[in-house]
Enzyme design. Structure first.
Site, PDB file in Angstrom:
ATOM      1  N   ASP A 304       0.975  -1.082  -0.257  1.00  0.00           N
ATOM      2  CA  ASP A 304      -0.250   0.168  -0.230  1.00  0.00           C
ATOM      3  C   ASP A 304       0.795   1.463  -0.283  1.00  0.00           C
ATOM      4  O   ASP A 304       1.277   1.466   0.586  1.00  0.00           O
ATOM      5  CB  ASP A 304      -1.247   0.441   1.099  1.00  0.00           C
ATOM      6  CG  ASP A 304      -2.076  -0.512   0.827  1.00  0.00           C
ATOM      7  OD1 ASP A 304      -2.100  -1.187  -0.272  1.00  0.00           O
ATOM      8  OD2 ASP A 304      -2.736  -1.035   1.688  1.00  0.00           O
ATOM      9  N   ASP A 341     -15.979  13.777   7.809  1.00  0.00           N
ATOM     10  CA  ASP A 341     -15.448  12.772   7.457  1.00  0.00           C
ATOM     11  C   ASP A 341     -13.947  12.811   8.446  1.00  0.00           C
ATOM     12  O   ASP A 341     -13.303  13.454   8.836  1.00  0.00           O
ATOM     13  CB  ASP A 341     -14.371  13.227   6.283  1.00  0.00           C
ATOM     14  CG  ASP A 341     -13.506  12.571   5.684  1.00  0.00           C
ATOM     15  OD1 ASP A 341     -12.889  11.625   6.083  1.00  0.00           O
ATOM     16  OD2 ASP A 341     -13.249  12.781   4.104  1.00  0.00           O
ATOM     17  N   ALA A 373     -14.566   1.831  -0.984  1.00  0.00           N
ATOM     18  CA  ALA A 373     -13.341   1.743  -2.097  1.00  0.00           C
ATOM     19  C   ALA A 373     -13.613   0.987  -3.145  1.00  0.00           C
ATOM     20  O   ALA A 373     -12.528   1.797  -4.448  1.00  0.00           O
ATOM     21  CB  ALA A 373     -12.536   0.723  -1.427  1.00  0.00           C
ATOM     22  N   GLN A 374     -15.262   1.468  -3.335  1.00  0.00           N
ATOM     23  CA  GLN A 374     -16.151   0.401  -4.676  1.00  0.00           C
ATOM     24  C   GLN A 374     -15.875   2.509  -5.410  1.00  0.00           C
ATOM     25  O   GLN A 374     -16.169   2.386  -6.459  1.00  0.00           O
ATOM     26  CB  GLN A 374     -17.040  -0.224  -4.394  1.00  0.00           C
ATOM     27  CG  GLN A 374     -16.987  -1.250  -3.820  1.00  0.00           C
ATOM     28  CD  GLN A 374     -16.588  -1.768  -2.560  1.00  0.00           C
ATOM     29  OE1 GLN A 374     -16.521  -1.255  -1.974  1.00  0.00           O
ATOM     30  NE2 GLN A 374     -15.197  -2.915  -2.088  1.00  0.00           N
ATOM     31  N   THR A 375     -17.085   2.867  -3.986  1.00  0.00           N
ATOM     32  CA  THR A 375     -17.621   4.341  -5.103  1.00  0.00           C
ATOM     33  C   THR A 375     -16.235   5.047  -5.003  1.00  0.00           C
ATOM     34  O   THR A 375     -16.549   6.132  -6.104  1.00  0.00           O
ATOM     35  CB  THR A 375     -18.619   5.331  -4.004  1.00  0.00           C
ATOM     36  OG1 THR A 375     -17.878   5.568  -3.132  1.00  0.00           O
ATOM     37  CG2 THR A 375     -19.863   3.852  -4.088  1.00  0.00           C
ATOM     38  N   ARG A 376     -14.966   5.530  -3.963  1.00  0.00           N
ATOM     39  CA  ARG A 376     -14.243   6.430  -4.226  1.00  0.00           C
ATOM     40  C   ARG A 376     -14.485   7.311  -4.086  1.00  0.00           C
ATOM     41  O   ARG A 376     -14.003   8.311  -5.005  1.00  0.00           O
ATOM     42  CB  ARG A 376     -13.063   6.131  -5.094  1.00  0.00           C
ATOM     43  CG  ARG A 376     -12.973   4.676  -5.775  1.00  0.00           C
ATOM     44  CD  ARG A 376     -11.176   3.975  -6.655  1.00  0.00           C
ATOM     45  NE  ARG A 376     -11.223   5.424  -7.213  1.00  0.00           N
ATOM     46  CZ  ARG A 376     -11.125   5.317  -8.587  1.00  0.00           C
ATOM     47  NH1 ARG A 376     -11.840   4.587  -9.156  1.00  0.00           N
ATOM     48  NH2 ARG A 376     -10.973   6.095  -9.349  1.00  0.00           N
ATOM     49  N   MET A 377     -15.205   8.201  -3.041  1.00  0.00           N
ATOM     50  CA  MET A 377     -16.007   9.178  -2.639  1.00  0.00           C
ATOM     51  C   MET A 377     -16.609   9.107  -2.382  1.00  0.00           C
ATOM     52  O   MET A 377     -17.734   8.412  -0.960  1.00  0.00           O
ATOM     53  CB  MET A 377     -16.534  10.057  -5.052  1.00  0.00           C
ATOM     54  CG  MET A 377     -17.855   9.085  -4.794  1.00  0.00           C
ATOM     55  SD  MET A 377     -18.679   9.777  -6.339  1.00  0.00           S
ATOM     56  CE  MET A 377     -20.408   8.980  -6.477  1.00  0.00           C
ATOM     57  N   ASP A 516      -9.917  -5.415   2.778  1.00  0.00           N
ATOM     58  CA  ASP A 516      -8.854  -6.638   2.398  1.00  0.00           C
ATOM     59  C   ASP A 516      -8.717  -7.832   2.502  1.00  0.00           C
ATOM     60  O   ASP A 516      -7.786  -8.471   1.923  1.00  0.00           O
ATOM     61  CB  ASP A 516      -7.645  -5.603   2.620  1.00  0.00           C
ATOM     62  CG  ASP A 516      -6.960  -4.165   2.652  1.00  0.00           C
ATOM     63  OD1 ASP A 516      -7.673  -3.687   1.346  1.00  0.00           O
ATOM     64  OD2 ASP A 516      -6.635  -3.011   3.754  1.00  0.00           O
TER      65      ASP A 516
END
EC number: 7.2.2.6
Length: 675
Positions: A304, A341, A373-377, A516
């Site tokens: 990473d 956030d 991690a899927q949408t990355r926003m 992960d």
């Protein structure tokens, strides 16, 4: 690396030696000896020579030589037991230290919103427990509410407290650690006797240590060599009878014991246990010896970017508004999207906006969207407004979905930020793109040199990052990695691991989040962070108590050290046989065939002293090599060919030279005593 959880002891500290000596005699049972075929042959030889000694004593025949051989063979077995006992004693000492960290504490369990006091051992999976400042965490779990500073020194040895927070990849907590501040609610993830600490203790004690595949293969090789030498020695007896000078059974047994690979046979179990021990000294819990061994054969390292290659403290450094948008507009939208956030990046965006004099309260009816991690926003929705910030490609696609336009200046700004090695976060409000937030990180000092060492070891390094390809390429060049995977999702990691494995490569990776877990389970070496989620720790075959992403590099070196140590001592052991051959074989035949005296190149005093000298050396070399077996052969980054040549020269050549010198010196001593 931090200090280990237990005080480090010298290899031959009195407590360890006492425990190993007791274990040496306790392991003399046939059942224990039968686990090691090579040493079992020595064990049987000891029993047979003891019988012959007693028989000679009863019948009035000379028995001194037979007794000496018997005692020396017994010492050989005891020294092999001592080597294994030393390795086990170190593990048990560490387990005792870990066990002291486990306390039977009271827990405040939540039942229908009400607290009830119960014993920590009564907790079950799924229970909710409240823990406040000053209290011990009763069992392993995940924080489902709150944030706290936790003292994990009982587990990791690191005195500095760590932050654990609900809803992040650092939500996992371990039973036996202490909450220093605030209040958290934990969902228990382990039952009584199943906690991470319990499993650590069981692993360290090695009660159920299984042989690794390489260890099994080497055991088969050593057993085969033992069988060959057994047949050779049995075949020699008729020759001595035919020559009119039959060799005694005791001498033949001594010859057999000296020829079979007793050195590596006696040290092999200790080497395997010591490999796991060295991992523990690095604060890494290996769930099996196989995990440590495989680490030495790894071909590809998936690393990473954040925390491994960079410092891991990405901070917002600049707002880059698009034409027609003011910096204040961009800062306000970025701030609103980051109010909830919990990540350092999100908090730094809020801080940077406020530094510029931009602030805004939480909007009424706001619904915050978490980053995945899927949408990355991530972002926020409130009446009439929808704000998102995230990866440029994802936000651009969202703008098109919403019917917005893509300003041509956006690509130029994004590329410029990326070329500087920063991460661009694009911000959109409804269908209007506002600009880019630059997140900057710092490459870790010395990491480029570390990757160069790995390259010399024959390993390929791949940086995994969620950054866009331009940012990833800039950081990859600066860090010196061999490749990179940009805009990576958990599915991308899994796919890369499968592709590498399909081409015959062994892959190692680290991770800390629930997303992960599949990749950690798929990788040949999966190093999970102790600060990570329970799912990640369950999926990996190693857990780093320090939660240091760079530890993966050290784990690989430990694995290579284990393999090199085993190979070096095997080479040394087999090379020993050459010198012992020249010591004992002439002693067997010189009476019948005086011309074979030319083989007595060491000029040994007599057949009796020759045999005794070889057997004494064969016994003493095991304890002499115990420190090397436990510490491991020092590893230096170099190619496989250079490493092989070095080991053949040092341990092959040394394996021939050392016995020649030692056996001659022992013979001189015996000759002096006999005269």
């Amino acid at each position: 690396m931090t200090t280990a959880p237990q005080p480090k002891q010298s290899i031959f500290s009195p407590e360890l030696v006492r425990g190993a000596v007791r274990a040496s005699f306790a392991k003399l049972s046939p059942r224990d000896q039968a686990r090691n075929p090579v040493m079992f042959v020595v064990y049987l030889g000891t029993a047979l020579t003891a019988y012959l000694t007693v028989a000679n004593l009863v019948t009035g025949k000379p028995w001194g030589y037979e007794l000496a051989i018997t005692l020396l063979l017994l010492l050989t077995v005891l020294f092999a037991n001592f080597a294994e006992g030393m390795a086990e004693a170190r593990g048990k000492a560490q387990a005792a230290s870990l066990r002291s960290a486990r306390e039977d504490v009271k827990a405040r369990r939540l039942v229908n919103g009400q607290e009830e006091l119960v014993a920590g051992t009564a907790l079950e999976r799924g229970d909710l427990v409240v823990v406040e400042a000053g209290e011990m965490i009763p069992a392993d779990g995940e924080i489902v509410e709150g944030l706290a500073s936790v003292d994990e020194s009982a587990i990791t040895g690191e005195s500095a407290p760590v932050i654990r927070e609900a809803g992040t990849d650092h939500s996992g907590v371990t039973g036996g650690t202490k909450v220093l501040s605030d209040r958290i609610v934990i969902q228990i993830t382990s039952g009584a006797g199943e906690s991470f600490l319990d499993r650590m203790i069981a692993l360290v004690e090695g009660a159920s240590r299984q042989k690794t595949p390489n260890e099994i293969a080497l055991s088969i090789l050593l057993s085969g060599l033992t069988l060959i030498f057994l047949l050779a020695v049995v075949t020699l007896y008729p020759f001595t009878v035919y020559a009119g000078a039959p060799a005694s059974a005791v001498t033949l047994i001594a010859l057999l014991v000296c020829l079979i690979p007793t050195t590596i046979g006696g040290l092999l179990p200790a080497i395997g246990i010591a490999g796991m021990d060295r991992a523990l000294q690095a604060n890494v819990i290996a769930k099996s010896g196989k995990a440590v061994e495989v680490a030495g054969d790894v071909d590809v390292l998936l690393l990473d970017k954040t925390g491994t290659i960079t410092i891991g403290n990405r901070m917002a450094t600049k707002f880059h508004p698009l034409p027609g948008v003011t910096e204040a507009e961009l800062a306000k939208a970025a701030l609103l999207s980051s109010l909830a956030d919990p990540t350092p990046e999100g908090k730094s965006i809020v801080a940077l906006a406020r530094q510029l004099g931009v602030d805004a309260p939480e909007p009424a009816g706001a619904e915050f969207i978490e980053f995945t991690a899927q949408t990355r926003m991530s972002g926020v929705d409130f009446p009439g407004t929808s704000i998102r910030k995230g990866a440029g490609s994802r936000i651009s696609a969202l703008a098109q979905e919403r019917g917005g336009q893509l300003p041509p200046e956006l690509a130029a700004i994004t590329d410029e930020v990326s070329r500087q090695g920063a991460t661009p976060l694009t911000v959109i409000e409804n269908d209007r793109l506002l600009g880019v937030v630059a997140l900057s990180d710092i490459i870790k000092p010395g990491i480029r040199e570390r990757f160069e060492q790995l390259r010399r070891m024959g390993l390929r390094t791949v940086m995994i990052t969620g950054d866009n390809p331009l940012t990833a390429e800039a950081i990859a060049k600066e860090a010196g990695v061999d490749g990179f995977l940009a805009e990576a999702t958990p599915e991308d990691k899994m796919e890369m691991i499968k592709q590498e494995q399909a081409s015959g490569k062994l892959v190692a990776m680290m991770g800390d989040g629930t997303n992960d877990a599949p990749a950690l389970a798929q990788a040949d070496v999966g190093l999970a962070m102790n600060s990570g989620t329970q799912a990640a720790k369950e999926a990996g075959n190693m857990v780093d108590l320090d939660s240091d992403p760079t530890k993966l590099l050290e784990v690989v070196e430990i694995g290579k050290g284990l393999l090199i140590t085993r190979g070096a001592l095997t080479t040394f052991s087999i090379a020993n046989d050459v010198a012992k051959y020249f010591a004992i074989l002439p002693a067997l035949f010189v009476t019948a065939y005086p011309q074979l005296g030319v083989l007595n190149v060491m000029g040994l005093h007599s057949p009796t002293s020759a045999v005794l000298s070889a057997v004494i050396f064969n016994a003493l070399i095991i304890p002499v090599l115990i420190p090397l077996a436990l510490r491991g052969v020092p590893y230096q980054p170099m190619s496989a060919g250079a490493l092989l040549n070095r080991n053949l020269l040092v341990y092959g050549g040394g394996g021939i030279l050392v016995p020649f010198i030692a056996i001659k010196l022992i013979d001189l001593l015996i000759g002096g005593l006999m005269s």
